[in-house]
Design a protein around this motif. Structure first.
Motif: not given
Length: 758
Positions: A369, A445, A447, A453
């Motif tokens: 992450v 973000t 991942t 997430c």
């Protein structure tokens, strides 16, 4: 292995990072809500099973324990870049020291842009890494000017600790308070460094008092200066009871000697003061203090670390970066008192589980992450800075872009050193690196696909000033290319085309902010532009409650349009709900307005907020309460209720005694005391309200609140009124109502502008 053995050391020193109230708030780039979580929260089923599946090995724990992510932050001209330059020199990252405004015209390593070296200021934050002893450090040097505050925001969002640099004479200034607020927003612990101890008027005692009173942060010195001003020789470390001197051509040789006889009592008094301050913020020292037991050096050092990481205390060090004194001791303090990535608690949102809060596990053997916190265009394409929060990133692997859902290949992985880079094959949890060829935005973000997430993004302040921008060569394709790039890199730089005038409008945080981008367009894209008069970000707001009962009816043959809305609008108290610029409340009962049309009513309300009728600026601080209405079984539609609500809002807003709001800035002016009268006169002439006046030695600091619309051209006036010795900084404070005569002038100018277009 018991779970408690695998947990990062949290206790009172843990900080909670990345906990937004809603995921959409994070995607809107607003300030995330971060609240301390109980340690018990770490024992949740999902977190414990993740850790138990793959415990970190001893080598991973050793790596993380010898890793620090720190930022260098301060008010402009406090010496941040000079401090960073010495850090790079003493850690062996550079072979020669160059000054910010040096005579050799080379410039500091971290100020690599030509504009930065010309103006002697930091414009963009620059990342580097270094090694001190056996500890690796990722370092970000941030700007001090308020116009580039977004650079500080995104740096502090991903850092675990910071060095707050203060001038030994000026002390806590306006931007220092802003940086302090940003550190608190992201729960970043800090070590304070009083720089420029060689400067005339240096007074570290006063600066420590300012940290306590102005920043509301308990503080105590870990060092006692040996001399001050032109006779500043070094410092005495209170804990080790040793005098520290810097020898050699550039202070590279550190000598530890006995404490000078005339400072023995002063050092003892300083140690007692440190103990008493720590007793108020640390339980262990507090108990010893009550028992009248003197703590050992080890106990004091451990308490300083606990209280610093818990953000209850800031240790204060001192030195003179320009004279090569005190930097090695500062590095030692960073290693000793700043947290490791394991000691900072970060959270993320599980998008597959109704945005449930998950704790980031800062180990390389976990699913990857990472957060993209900064974009930069270079000769190889877009450079994306990423903080790896969990897992590892390996060259050649695929990463999942959470916002777009696309897979991207990590073709090149680098560590940054200012504007140069080193290729690496992989980076682990807690590291900061950069990628090439990734199409994303700041705050996205990434991942590895095993987790769906999202990390919360950073707070982005709203622009306060606008300029019309017209390229001299209207056929140049580089104009739009440059604006698109700058918008991607800087969230506070906004561009839009005015619907009426068809002009390109750029908005930013200040005159300097926009001037820099106009100059960069000329230098980097060969596009000369003509700028129009600065436009201030005025707002319109109601002053009283106003009711509405509006029926939208339109018949054109066949099915028509029908929608009736009843309710009222009222102003929102900005003191009570500072983060809420508007609110829509549905109080309709009995189904008089079918539920499928309520969303359309809210859209109509939002449409009305976009443009006020007085001067055409957005409307803020409004609450619309929908109480009743009526619908037709055939003629009602979403469009009908959207138009009904829009027209109802406009009518009600006209009846609410609206007023025009203007941005008010906190202005801090520093000048020699002989020019104090000129400074006060110039602020009064611009309708400023004097808040505070402080006279320190041979200069004065005047703090005032002045409407931004009255501040244009002030730098020229200040220079001429102080013989070039005065300087000022400006920061947005709030929007406030304009004077009635100013409101009439603004409305008249707007009406005249509309008449000219007809």
């Amino acid at each position: 292995m018991p779970l408690t053995m695998l947990l990062p050391r949290l206790g009172a020193g843990a900080s909670t990072r990345g906990l937004p109230s809603l995921a959409r708030a994070a995607r809107r780039s607003t300030a995330p809500t971060r609240q301390p979580l109980r340690v018990a929260a770490l024992l949740g089923k999902r977190w414990s099973s993740t850790v138990a599946d793959a415990a970190p090995d001893a080598a991973e724990l050793e790596r993380l324990s010898k890793l620090r992510n720190i930022g260098i932050s301060a008010h402009i001209d406090s010496g941040k870049t000079t401090v960073t330059e010495r850090i790079l020199y003493y850690t062996g990252r550079i072979k020669e020291i160059h000054e910010v405004r040096g005579r050799d015209n080379v410039g500091a390593t971290m100020d690599w842009m030509e504009l930065e070296r010309e103006k002697g200021i930091t414009i963009q934050s620059a990342a580097t890494y270094a090694q001190w002893g056996d500890t690796n450090m990722n370092i970000i040097d941030t700007p001090g000017h308020v116009d580039f505050t977004i650079e500080v925001e995104r740096a502090l969002r991903v850092l675990d600790g910071a060095v707050l640099v203060l001038c030994s004479v000026s002390g806590v200034q306006s931007q220092t308070i802003t940086v302090d607020r940003q550190m608190r927003r992201y729960n970043v612990p800090r070590v304070s460094f009083i720089n420029k101890m060689d400067r005339a008027g240096a007074n570290p005692r006063r600066i420590i008092d300012q940290i306590r009173t102005k920043l509301k942060m308990p503080a105590a010195a870990l060092q006692v200066p040996i001399g001050a001003e032109e006779v500043f020789e070094g410092v005495v470390d209170i804990l080790s009871n040793k005098a520290i001197y810097n020898r050699g051509a550039r202070g590279e040789d550190v000598a530890y000697e006995d404490v000078p006889a005339h400072l023995v009592d002063k050092v003892q008094a300083a140690r007692e003061e440190l103990t008493s301050v720590l007793a108020e913020v640390d339980d262990e020292i507090g108990e010893l203090f009550i028992e009248d037991t003197k703590p050992t050096t080890e106990q004091l050092s451990a308490a300083v670390r606990r209280a610093t990481i818990a953000r209850k205390f800031t240790p204060v060090l001192m030195g003179s970066a320009i004279k090569d004194k005190g930097i090695q001791a500062l590095l030692d303090a960073v290693i000793r008192y700043m947290p490791t990535p394991m000691e900072v608690k970060n959270t993320m949102l599980d998008l597959s589980n109704n945005e449930a809060i998950l704790d980031v596990v800062p180990y390389s053997n976990q699913p990857f992450v990472g957060l993209a916190f900064k974009l930069e265009e270079c000769k190889y394409g877009q450079l994306t800075y990423i903080r790896v929060y969990q897992g590892s990133l390996v060259k050649g692997q695929f990463a999942h872009h959470v916002r777009s859902g696309k897979k991207v290949k990590i073709s090149r992985l680098v560590r940054m050193h200012s504007n140069s880079m080193e290729d690496v094959d992989s980076v682990g949890a807690g590291e900061i690196c950069a990628l090439f060829g990734i199409d994303c935005a700041s705050g996205d973000t990434f991942t590895d696909g095993r987790m769906n997430c999202s990390m919360s993004t950073m707070f982005v302040p709203e622009p306060v000033i606008s300029l019309s921008l017209t390229p001299k060569d209207k056929t140049s394709p580089n104009f739009s290319k440059a604006l698109n790039r700058f918008q991607r890199e800087d969230p506070t730089f906004r561009v839009h085309v005015d619907a009426e005038s068809k002009q390109t409008i750029i908005s930013g945080m200040g005159e300097l902010h926009l001037d820099i981008y106009v100059e960069r367009m000329r230098r980097e894209y060969n596009v000369d532009c003509v700028t129009g008069k600065p436009q201030v970000a005025f707002r319109e707001a109601a002053t009283r409650k106003a009711e509405f009962a509006y029926t939208h009816k339109k018949q054109t043959g066949g099915a028509g349009q029908f929608g009736r809305v009843v309710g009222y609008v009222e102003p929102i108290d900005p003191e009570e709900q500072a983060e809420l610029p508007h609110e829509f409340v549905n109080n309709v009962v009995g189904g008089n307005i079918p539920s499928q049309y309520i969303a359309a009513c809210e859209k109509g309300f939002m449409d009305g907020l976009r443009e006020g009728f007085m001067i055409g600026h957005p409307i803020v601080g409004m609450r619309m309460v929908l109480q009743d209405g009526a619908a037709h079984s055939v003629d009602s539609s979403e469009l009908a209720f959207r138009m009904a609500t829009l027209n109802a809002f406009r009518e009600a807003f006209r009846s609410s005694k609206p007023r025009i709001l203007e941005p008010v800035m906190t202005v801090e002016v520093s000048a020699p005391t002989e020019f104090q009268g000129n400074v006060l006169s110039s602020i009064n002439k611009r309708k400023g309200l004097i808040v505070d006046t402080v006279t320190q030695e041979d200069y004065c600091v005047v703090t005032a609140e002045v409407p931004l619309n009255n501040m244009f051209g002030y730098s020229t006036e200040l220079r001429s009124g102080t013989q070039g010795k005065g300087e000022f900084s400006m920061e947005y404070k709030r929007h406030a109502a304009v004077m009635p005569d100013v409101q009439e002038e603004l409305i008249s100018a707007h009406q005249k502008k509309l008449a000219e277009k007809k």
